[in-house]
Design a protein around this motif. Sequence first.
Motif, PDB file in Angstrom:
ATOM      1  N   THR A  26       0.805  -1.208   0.000  1.00  0.00           N
ATOM      2  CA  THR A  26       0.000   0.000   0.000  1.00  0.00           C
ATOM      3  C   THR A  26       0.843   1.265   0.000  1.00  0.00           C
ATOM      4  O   THR A  26       0.696   2.131  -0.848  1.00  0.00           O
ATOM      5  CB  THR A  26      -0.937   0.011   1.216  1.00  0.00           C
ATOM      6  N   GLU A 227      -5.410  10.414   1.395  1.00  0.00           N
ATOM      7  CA  GLU A 227      -4.642  10.114   2.592  1.00  0.00           C
ATOM      8  C   GLU A 227      -3.717   8.921   2.405  1.00  0.00           C
ATOM      9  O   GLU A 227      -2.803   8.707   3.202  1.00  0.00           O
ATOM     10  CB  GLU A 227      -5.589   9.841   3.770  1.00  0.00           C
ATOM     11  N   GLY A 228      -3.950   8.137   1.365  1.00  0.00           N
ATOM     12  CA  GLY A 228      -3.146   6.958   1.125  1.00  0.00           C
ATOM     13  C   GLY A 228      -3.897   5.981   0.242  1.00  0.00           C
ATOM     14  O   GLY A 228      -4.842   6.360  -0.453  1.00  0.00           O
ATOM     15  N   ALA A 230      -5.618   1.936   0.110  1.00  0.00           N
ATOM     16  CA  ALA A 230      -6.075   0.821   0.936  1.00  0.00           C
ATOM     17  C   ALA A 230      -6.412  -0.386   0.077  1.00  0.00           C
ATOM     18  O   ALA A 230      -7.038  -0.252  -0.979  1.00  0.00           O
ATOM     19  CB  ALA A 230      -7.298   1.234   1.753  1.00  0.00           C
ATOM     20  N   ALA A 275     -13.179   3.086   2.478  1.00  0.00           N
ATOM     21  CA  ALA A 275     -11.915   3.705   2.065  1.00  0.00           C
ATOM     22  C   ALA A 275     -12.157   5.064   1.420  1.00  0.00           C
ATOM     23  O   ALA A 275     -11.468   6.050   1.728  1.00  0.00           O
ATOM     24  CB  ALA A 275     -11.170   2.782   1.109  1.00  0.00           C
ATOM     25  N   LEU A 280      -9.246   7.656   0.991  1.00  0.00           N
ATOM     26  CA  LEU A 280      -8.214   6.726   0.557  1.00  0.00           C
ATOM     27  C   LEU A 280      -8.524   6.213  -0.841  1.00  0.00           C
ATOM     28  O   LEU A 280      -9.690   6.049  -1.203  1.00  0.00           O
ATOM     29  CB  LEU A 280      -8.140   5.525   1.507  1.00  0.00           C
TER      30      LEU A 280
END
Length: 310
Positions: A26, A227-228, A230, A275, A280
């Motif tokens: 990830t 934010e990232g 997943a 997510a 995400l």
Amino acid sequence: MTVGLRSPEEVHVRRTRIVGALAASTCVVLGVSATSATASGDGPERLHILLTNDDGWDAPGITAVYDELVGAGHHVVLVAPATNQSGKGAALTFGGSLTVAQPADGKYAVTGTPVDAAEFGLSAVFDENDPPDLVISGTNVGENVAEGIIHSGTVGAAVNALADGVPAIAVSTEVDGDDVGPFAETAQFVVRLVDRLQDRAHRGDLLPDGIGLNVNYPLVEDGGQPEGVAATETGRGLFDLDYAGALPEPGQSSSFTFEYGLGLSADVRNSDLAALEADLVSISPIEADYDAGAGELRWVRGVVRELGRR
């Protein structure tokens, strides 16, 4: 093209492994530079990619992905519906004829469903004996999450490619009420994802056999960044249709108006929907069949045993 059948046990194990592999990588995915190593000649070789969608060949999402992939050095052929075909799922035209235009070099517009376009690309534009390295469907105008993906032409086109034995990724972008979303950012993420898959493949298969990816890119408030990333499971919930009208009398007909929304459930932990709500990027594994898995097969076997009793 014939695809070998797998046992439910194999399917269940493979799904578990691919989710784990996605989770392990990830942070790495977001850490890759937005500039593809392919273009510089220092990284993976360029891929032959079939690009399709369900919004139409000239939609903003697919245009952004096309430009980014070409800019990264990949050989891209775009084969997509001539007009918006959202909500067609895996619908396929049986018999008759399709009209195909080439409105721009390397771009084909097919008067059919998303699966018609994808299958035409795989069977007529590419040689069936020399398929593309990867099929990318999208990016779609709007997210494709939860069990509502069965209605998605974006996912349907990717699943069709998987059934033909070709690695495939479905990509969707969350949008606002005016259907505006971060299409350029999604396209950049697609290139980074493809780079990462190539790095992990080491000149082997980009994805495990029969497994595709369903990617959803979030719309972050005030134009912020996700934010990232997943690794997620497909959530639960289907389209909730609300009809207004009166049932017709025998021999008569009547008209109904209707509205739809996505009736979603939060009872799936680590879901694609959760997510997106957390800003995400969601990446979920998808397959070309509707096999429920080994546990459910055991239940069916119980029913069959009972049916066999006289």
